[in-house]
Structure formats: C-alpha cells, structure tokens
Design a protein around this motif. Sequence first.
Motif, PDB file in Angstrom:
ATOM      1  N   PRO A 546       0.938  -1.196  -0.100  1.00 28.22           N
ATOM      2  CA  PRO A 546      -0.111   0.010  -0.101  1.00 28.22           C
ATOM      3  C   PRO A 546       0.875   1.364  -0.168  1.00 28.22           C
ATOM      4  N   ALA A 547       0.461   2.193  -0.796  1.00 34.32           N
ATOM      5  CA  ALA A 547       1.161   3.500  -0.834  1.00 34.32           C
ATOM      6  C   ALA A 547       0.837   4.377   0.567  1.00 34.32           C
ATOM      7  N   ILE A 548       1.437   5.384   0.613  1.00 35.63           N
ATOM      8  CA  ILE A 548       1.184   6.161   1.792  1.00 35.63           C
ATOM      9  C   ILE A 548      -0.021   6.786   2.047  1.00 35.63           C
ATOM     10  N   ASN A 549      -0.636   7.407   0.585  1.00 36.81           N
ATOM     11  CA  ASN A 549      -2.131   7.964   0.379  1.00 36.81           C
ATOM     12  C   ASN A 549      -3.142   6.865   0.953  1.00 36.81           C
ATOM     13  N   GLU A 550      -2.764   5.645   0.358  1.00 36.45           N
ATOM     14  CA  GLU A 550      -3.921   4.808   0.636  1.00 36.45           C
ATOM     15  C   GLU A 550      -3.880   4.476   2.167  1.00 36.45           C
ATOM     16  N   LEU A 551      -2.815   4.364   2.699  1.00 39.42           N
ATOM     17  CA  LEU A 551      -2.529   4.079   4.259  1.00 39.42           C
ATOM     18  C   LEU A 551      -3.246   5.086   5.190  1.00 39.42           C
ATOM     19  N   PHE A 552      -2.747   6.362   4.758  1.00 39.80           N
ATOM     20  CA  PHE A 552      -2.791   7.371   6.023  1.00 39.80           C
ATOM     21  C   PHE A 552      -3.503   8.695   5.495  1.00 39.80           C
ATOM     22  N   SER A 553      -3.971   8.771   4.238  1.00 39.16           N
ATOM     23  CA  SER A 553      -4.904   9.814   3.670  1.00 39.16           C
ATOM     24  C   SER A 553      -5.784  10.202   4.892  1.00 39.16           C
ATOM     25  N   ASN A 554      -5.939  11.702   5.200  1.00 34.82           N
ATOM     26  CA  ASN A 554      -6.840  11.961   6.238  1.00 34.82           C
ATOM     27  C   ASN A 554      -7.199  13.731   5.983  1.00 34.82           C
ATOM     28  N   GLY A 555      -8.387  14.075   5.512  1.00 36.00           N
ATOM     29  CA  GLY A 555      -8.786  14.996   5.120  1.00 36.00           C
ATOM     30  C   GLY A 555      -9.404  15.485   3.687  1.00 36.00           C
ATOM     31  N   LEU A 556      -9.409  16.733   3.459  1.00 34.45           N
ATOM     32  CA  LEU A 556      -9.813  17.219   2.222  1.00 34.45           C
ATOM     33  C   LEU A 556      -8.898  17.270   1.113  1.00 34.45           C
ATOM     34  N   GLY A 562     -12.921  16.410  -2.501  1.00 33.76           N
ATOM     35  CA  GLY A 562     -13.534  15.188  -1.873  1.00 33.76           C
ATOM     36  C   GLY A 562     -12.650  15.080  -0.636  1.00 33.76           C
ATOM     37  N   ILE A 563     -13.377  14.631   0.318  1.00 35.39           N
ATOM     38  CA  ILE A 563     -12.823  14.140   1.714  1.00 35.39           C
ATOM     39  C   ILE A 563     -12.199  12.662   1.574  1.00 35.39           C
ATOM     40  N   GLU A 564     -10.891  12.294   1.723  1.00 37.88           N
ATOM     41  CA  GLU A 564     -10.489  11.164   1.331  1.00 37.88           C
ATOM     42  C   GLU A 564      -9.840  10.492   2.724  1.00 37.88           C
ATOM     43  N   GLU A 565     -10.138   9.155   2.970  1.00 41.53           N
ATOM     44  CA  GLU A 565      -9.553   8.500   4.413  1.00 41.53           C
ATOM     45  C   GLU A 565      -8.615   7.299   3.951  1.00 41.53           C
ATOM     46  N   GLY A 566      -7.660   7.185   4.304  1.00 45.50           N
ATOM     47  CA  GLY A 566      -6.989   5.931   4.306  1.00 45.50           C
ATOM     48  C   GLY A 566      -7.284   4.757   5.408  1.00 45.50           C
ATOM     49  N   ASN A 567      -6.560   3.656   5.260  1.00 44.11           N
ATOM     50  CA  ASN A 567      -6.864   2.656   6.159  1.00 44.11           C
ATOM     51  C   ASN A 567      -5.291   2.107   6.314  1.00 44.11           C
ATOM     52  N   PRO A 568      -4.925   2.351   7.523  1.00 45.85           N
ATOM     53  CA  PRO A 568      -3.574   1.843   7.822  1.00 45.85           C
ATOM     54  C   PRO A 568      -3.164   0.329   8.217  1.00 45.85           C
ATOM     55  N   ASN A 569      -4.525  -0.670   8.076  1.00 47.75           N
ATOM     56  CA  ASN A 569      -4.436  -1.834   8.157  1.00 47.75           C
ATOM     57  C   ASN A 569      -4.434  -2.560   6.948  1.00 47.75           C
ATOM     58  N   LEU A 570      -4.351  -1.735   5.479  1.00 47.16           N
ATOM     59  CA  LEU A 570      -4.232  -2.414   4.219  1.00 47.16           C
ATOM     60  C   LEU A 570      -3.337  -3.508   4.164  1.00 47.16           C
ATOM     61  N   ASN A 571      -3.711  -4.483   3.537  1.00 50.41           N
ATOM     62  CA  ASN A 571      -2.549  -5.352   2.903  1.00 50.41           C
ATOM     63  C   ASN A 571      -1.836  -5.221   1.579  1.00 50.41           C
ATOM     64  N   THR A 572      -0.993  -6.105   1.552  1.00 50.72           N
ATOM     65  CA  THR A 572      -0.027  -6.215   0.079  1.00 50.72           C
ATOM     66  C   THR A 572      -1.111  -6.749  -0.779  1.00 50.72           C
ATOM     67  N   GLU A 573      -1.243  -5.726  -2.117  1.00 48.93           N
ATOM     68  CA  GLU A 573      -1.764  -6.513  -3.436  1.00 48.93           C
ATOM     69  C   GLU A 573      -0.804  -7.654  -3.968  1.00 48.93           C
ATOM     70  N   LYS A 574      -1.661  -8.615  -4.501  1.00 51.34           N
ATOM     71  CA  LYS A 574      -1.062  -9.719  -5.195  1.00 51.34           C
ATOM     72  C   LYS A 574      -1.535  -9.824  -6.503  1.00 51.34           C
ATOM     73  N   SER A 575      -0.866  -9.997  -7.577  1.00 53.33           N
ATOM     74  CA  SER A 575      -1.478  -9.980  -8.838  1.00 53.33           C
ATOM     75  C   SER A 575      -1.022 -11.031  -9.826  1.00 53.33           C
ATOM     76  N   ILE A 576      -2.025 -11.639 -10.623  1.00 52.02           N
ATOM     77  CA  ILE A 576      -1.219 -12.636 -11.705  1.00 52.02           C
ATOM     78  C   ILE A 576      -1.925 -12.140 -13.138  1.00 52.02           C
ATOM     79  N   LYS A 577      -1.236 -11.814 -14.041  1.00 51.69           N
ATOM     80  CA  LYS A 577      -1.678 -11.191 -15.528  1.00 51.69           C
ATOM     81  C   LYS A 577      -1.321 -12.086 -16.423  1.00 51.69           C
ATOM     82  N   ASN A 578      -1.996 -12.178 -17.286  1.00 52.98           N
ATOM     83  CA  ASN A 578      -1.925 -13.202 -18.617  1.00 52.98           C
ATOM     84  C   ASN A 578      -2.233 -12.321 -19.768  1.00 52.98           C
ATOM     85  N   THR A 579      -1.278 -12.387 -20.930  1.00 53.10           N
ATOM     86  CA  THR A 579      -1.446 -11.679 -21.905  1.00 53.10           C
ATOM     87  C   THR A 579      -1.247 -12.463 -23.003  1.00 53.10           C
TER      88      THR A 579
END
Length: 788
Positions: A546-556, A562-579
């Motif tokens: 998670p990026a800093i804004n996703e974890l800790f955004s707080n305010g306008l 818009g008012i944005e609020e982060g979540n300090p309990n977010l987990n790591t994203e895990k991706s599998i992509k096929n092309t």
Amino acid sequence: MQSRFLTLCLLFSLLLYTSAFSQNCNISITGFITDENTNKPLEFVNVYVQETLKGTATNEKGFFELKNVCKGKQHIVFSYISGENHNVFLDVLTDTVLYVEIHELNTVLESVVISEKQNNSTQNTQTLNHQHISDNSNQNLSNMLEEISGVSTLKNGNGISKPVVHGLYGNRLTILNNGIAQSGQQWGNDHAPEIDPLVANKIRVIKGVSSLEYQGSNLGSVILVEPARIEREPHLHGNTSYFFESNGRSNGINLQLEQYGSFVAWKINGTLKKSGDKKAADYFLNNTGSEEANIAIQLEKQFTENFFTDFYFSSFNTELGVLRGSHVGNLTDLENAFEREVPFFTEEDFSYDIDAPKQRVSHHLFKIHSKKYIAPKPKNKGKIIEQFLDFTFSTQINNRKEFDVRRSGRSEIPALNLKQYSYFSEIKCQKEFENNLIFKVGAQSTIIDNTNDPETGVLPLIPDYLSYETGVFTVLTKSINHWFFETGFRYQNTIQNAVTISRSIPREIVRFDNNFNNFGSSLGVNYQLSEHIQVSYNVGYATRNPAINELFSNGLHQGVSGIEEGNPNLNTEKSIKNTLSLSGKIKEKLSFETLLYYQNIDDYIYLNPENEVRLTIRGAFPVFKYKQTNAQIYGLDISSRYQFSKSVGLKASYSFIKGDDLSNDLPLINMPSNTLQASLRYQIQKPISIGATEKRRKLTNTQFEITNRYVFYQNNILEEQDFTLPPAAYNLISLRVSTNIQGQKTQWRVCAKVDNLLNTEYRDYLNRQRYFADDLGINIVLGARLEF
C-alpha cells in the motif's frame, strides 16, 4: 592596355572557377535504405542534399544514387512518407556508399502508434513518435497517450490528468522520465505527472505483465518518456514550435537547440504555455486556466569508443486552476451541484486569471549516467548485442502547493504544502553467452523524504514520512530459430516510517513503521508463425505494498473536491496477469495487432465513494475511503490499418475492458469505458513545388485526416456505487491537415486540427469534473514547427 589586362584576368578567374566547380561537383553518393526492424528495403524514400535540394528516391531494392554532389560538408536528408526525417552529416571527399536504417512508422498504425515487436522482448509495446508528439504539443502527457488502444485518462478537468493502462493507474503504473521513475506526490487523480512531453523523442507504453527491470511498485505496465541522444553533428541545429488553441485561447512555444561539440555534446529544451478559462459546448468553465514553464538540459561526453557519461536536468513548473463550481459551501448546494446542467460560479466572461482553488507544482530532476560497453560479439546477419555495465544516480525535488477558497483573505496561503526529496541509484550489467543467451542483472535503491509545511494552518492530507526501497532483478532471454523466450525475477524491500496525527480528539502523534517485501516474476514466449505474423504469450506475478496515501490520507483532497480517508490496516496487493497477442501483416495491405489480457488481483486497493457528504468549515464535500477486495480485470485491445492505395488508408482501434469486485459481487468502480476509434487518411504522394523555382520550396508528407471516436456508456456500475450515474455515451469527430515545407536550410511543419468538430455536449466517466460540469467543446488548434 589596362582594360585588356583586366578582361584577361576575369576570363582566367572564370576558367579557374569553372574548372574547380567541375572537379568538385562530380562526386557520387550511393546507398541502400532498410527498415531497422525488418531489415527489408524501403521504396520511395526521398533522399536529397539539404544545401542544394538536389535529390532522388530509392527504388524497390532500397537503392539510391545522388550524382554531381559537390566536395565539402553536406547534410543528407532521408524523408519517408510514413516515417520521420533522418539526417546524416558528411564531409564529402570522394565517392561514398551509405547503408541507412530508418524506422518505418506504419507497421501497425501509420504515423501515430507504432507496434514494436522486436526480437528482444515478448512484452507488448506501443510507441508515440516524435512527429506525433510535436503535432500535439498543446496536450499534456496523459492526453497524448489516449491515442494508444488500451490507454485511457483519469482526469480532473482537461488540464489535470493521469494515464490509465488496462484499468490501472497511479501507484500501480510506473512512469520513467529519461530512465528515472517519476517520484512525485501522485496521491490522486488530480495529481498529473510533472513531465513535459516535448522533451521526448518517443514515448513508449509497455502493456506487459511484469516490468521487472524498472523500479517502482507497478503491477505490469510502464510508460517510458525517452529523450533522444544528441546527434553527432558538429553544427548548431535545433527546432522551435508554436501552437494556438481557440478553446482557452491557449498559446505555447517550445525551443530546442543542440550541438555535438568537440569537448562536450549539449542540448537544451524549453517550453512556455499559457491558457485561460476552457469552455464547454454552451458555457465557460471558470477558473480552469493554466500556466507552465519548463526547461531541460542534456550533456554528453564520449571519453572512449566504449565509454560515455551523460547528465540530465529538467525543471517542470505549473500553476493550474480547479473548476470553481466544484467547491460549494453547504450540503444543499452540493446536492444541487450534482444535478445542475450549468455549474455554480459560471460567468460568460473569459479570463486568464487563476484564483483559488488552484495548484502550484514544481518538479526538478537531476541525473548522471555512465555506460561502459564490453566488446560486442558479432551476431548472424551482422546484428550486434550490446554488452555493458551501467550506472545511474538521480535526485528529484517535488514541491506541491494547493490553495483553497479561504476566508479573511487567506486564499493565498496554501492549505497543502508538501515537499518531497527522492534519491535513486542503480547499477546493472548485460552479458551475452553462447547460443543466443542474454543475461541482465541489476540492483536499485531509492530513498524518499516527504515533509509538510506546518504553517498551512490545516491538518495535512498526507503525513510526513521516510521511505527506503531496495530492489534487485534478473532478466534472461534466449532465441531458438522462430522462438524467443524471456523470463526474470524481481525482489524489492520497502520500509516506511510515517508520522501521522490521530483522527480522534485530542490530537496525538501516531508513528507507523512498516516493512514490506515485494516479489515479481514473469515468463514470456514469442513465436514467429510466418515472415509477417507472430504470436506472444506472457504470464507474470507481482506484489505491491500500500502507498502512503492509501494508508494514511486524512482530510480534504482539494483538487478533486472530496474528503479522503486512508486505512492503515491495508494488506499487500498480489497480482497474476496473462496476455496473449497476435500481430502481423497480410499482403502489405492489412496490418493488425490484437491483445487479450486477464489480471486477477487479491487485496485490490480502491478509493470507494461512501454514501456520505460531509460539511466542514471549508465547505461541503463527498467522502471517499480506501478499501480492499479481490478483483479481476480483463479486456481486449485491437489495432489495425488497411491501405486502400498508396494515398488512402484507414486505421481503427477498439478497446474493451471489464472489472469485477469478486468479494462483494459488484462491478469494479473507476474502470474505463469501452472505446471505438477510426481514422480515414488521404496523403499526397508526390512533393508539391511552390515558389518561383522548383528548388525554393517543396510540400512533402501532406495529409488530410478525419477521425471518429465513440466512447460507450459505462454500464458496468450500479447506481448506489457512486454519487451520480455514469454519463451517457458520446461521439467526437475531429479533422486534421498537415504538411512539411522543405527549404534549402530549414524545414517547416504546419498542422491544423479541429477537435470536437460538432461542439458535442458530453461528460466522461473517468473525469471527476463530470459531477459538476460538461467536458470541452469545439477546439481549433494551429501549430507550426521550424527545423534548422
């Protein structure tokens, strides 16, 4: 007697001059021109001496011959109908033979989008060339990239936008500015990349599965903004361009100068832009003007045949207005703003003034890079694989100020004032072994220091933090007959030390120390089905913390209202992509490329519109919170071109994309709409002579083009998932005419186009301004570029 003597002297001088002229102008320059990708000969390439405009054209074997060339320093110009001019400087002493490779730009999408499938990667790559960048100098980086299928734009008005590739943007997308990952405060869709696209010779989009070599937290796709190396030309050369837009009464000028000096090679590039209030079909979008001032300096020093060092500095500075009608004072007005056809604070008077709400951003990049070539090993058919050691160090300084409408004359005090320092170092090497096996390995380190100015008087949206990133990667490629294989691995460790302020009262200092380990790997294969058709398959795994804004955004978040609020309990994203892609040509008439992709992301992080609007002392704003879910994104990109004749061609592209929230059985928000685009082009094949004599001026590469772009209704969204329903589908028509005017010492390129020809009223789903106002109306753009 004296007059006879003078007559004899004049006759003797004339005889000497005639003799010298006949002796020095009987040199022949011959050569062969091939496409640098396919090695095939190119027919109908115009070849001429710039100093005299004496020229010829290549035959079906790519052969040309220039006769009666004078002895001395000459510039030989190669001009191709679907390519960019290629110049060669020669000190002509005797008969000369040249072997020239140029890039044929109509491989898939004529002169705008190139589909590059070279034998050094299985990743799907598309490119904007320098001519397209120059012809669209009025646009920012993100808007330029919309020409490429599978690439969309997340906007907050027309001036603030960021690219979206296969539904991913922001921290999931790495943008490399001259090889350096752009490090800025990219906290939301109102924070555009601080890059001047006019410094680039080409812009590439890698729509891959796992870009292991490039630093950053991407989940597959990378955008590379690449300035060209300085030409080995001892004379001073350059170009300057100017554009005017009717919508916003915008003006812009760019100047580039370069010279390969005996001590050091140098290039300088500067841009100035100014725009006023933009206009929708029926009303002005007040306070949407912008100003921009940029400069880039490039230095190169070749110490030996196999070792060189280059230095790069760029400074990007802009001030951007935010639609005044997107900031309202109370809950009732906010609800009305969502429903109004014409936004609040709309006036019928045009203005260049930029008042609060606005942004003021500056970004500076310093880079030093050295490359040491190891003795290259000849390959079959004369190909050479580079073997090298490479070192890079860079520093970036980013300062962002955001200004709100504040009481008591405090609007000129920023409500957000962030300064970020970023330090990056990298060392990598590439080695070729027997049997076409190539191995590349590298190590990278990044330190980011982000601080707030405490004198804003407002709790910061983003906390102060320090970030330490260390990564290593390996890439292995091998070719066997018609097969090409690519695989690799990447490991990256990220440490975040953040100092936040609690959301509860009384306010307290809360510290977070996060440690993330990210992994990436990929496997790709490319098979040449025939001489003109090939198929590629890639699969990749990547994780992103998670990026800093996703974890800790707080305010306008002022830019998006818009008012944005982060979540300090977010987990790591895990991706599998096929092309899976298939590309090629059929009988030199039809060229095509199709790309199927499927991406599964566990713990996908997204900004969710809450069913809440909140009244604050700064006004009433909708509330957004960062959440996680398991998601899937899949789609199809199709690009094709059909050449009816040498003069008439049709190009078309279609992008389909769908995103699903698997955990909640809902559509995934903020996914691009499907798009269908087609362009019909007519090109005059033969040069048109103008002026008193044929040698004075020639019009070349003259084109007329009409484009139709249809954006489908985004029906994969539910009414309760957003504050308003997605806007209706829309259709835009544009016209363009362009030509090159070739002189003896200079070349002009003139381009005129009309966007939204029918002045259509529309709103785009990925434009946050759609909550409050329509998108842009008709826009006439005039541009001219002088090369000297």
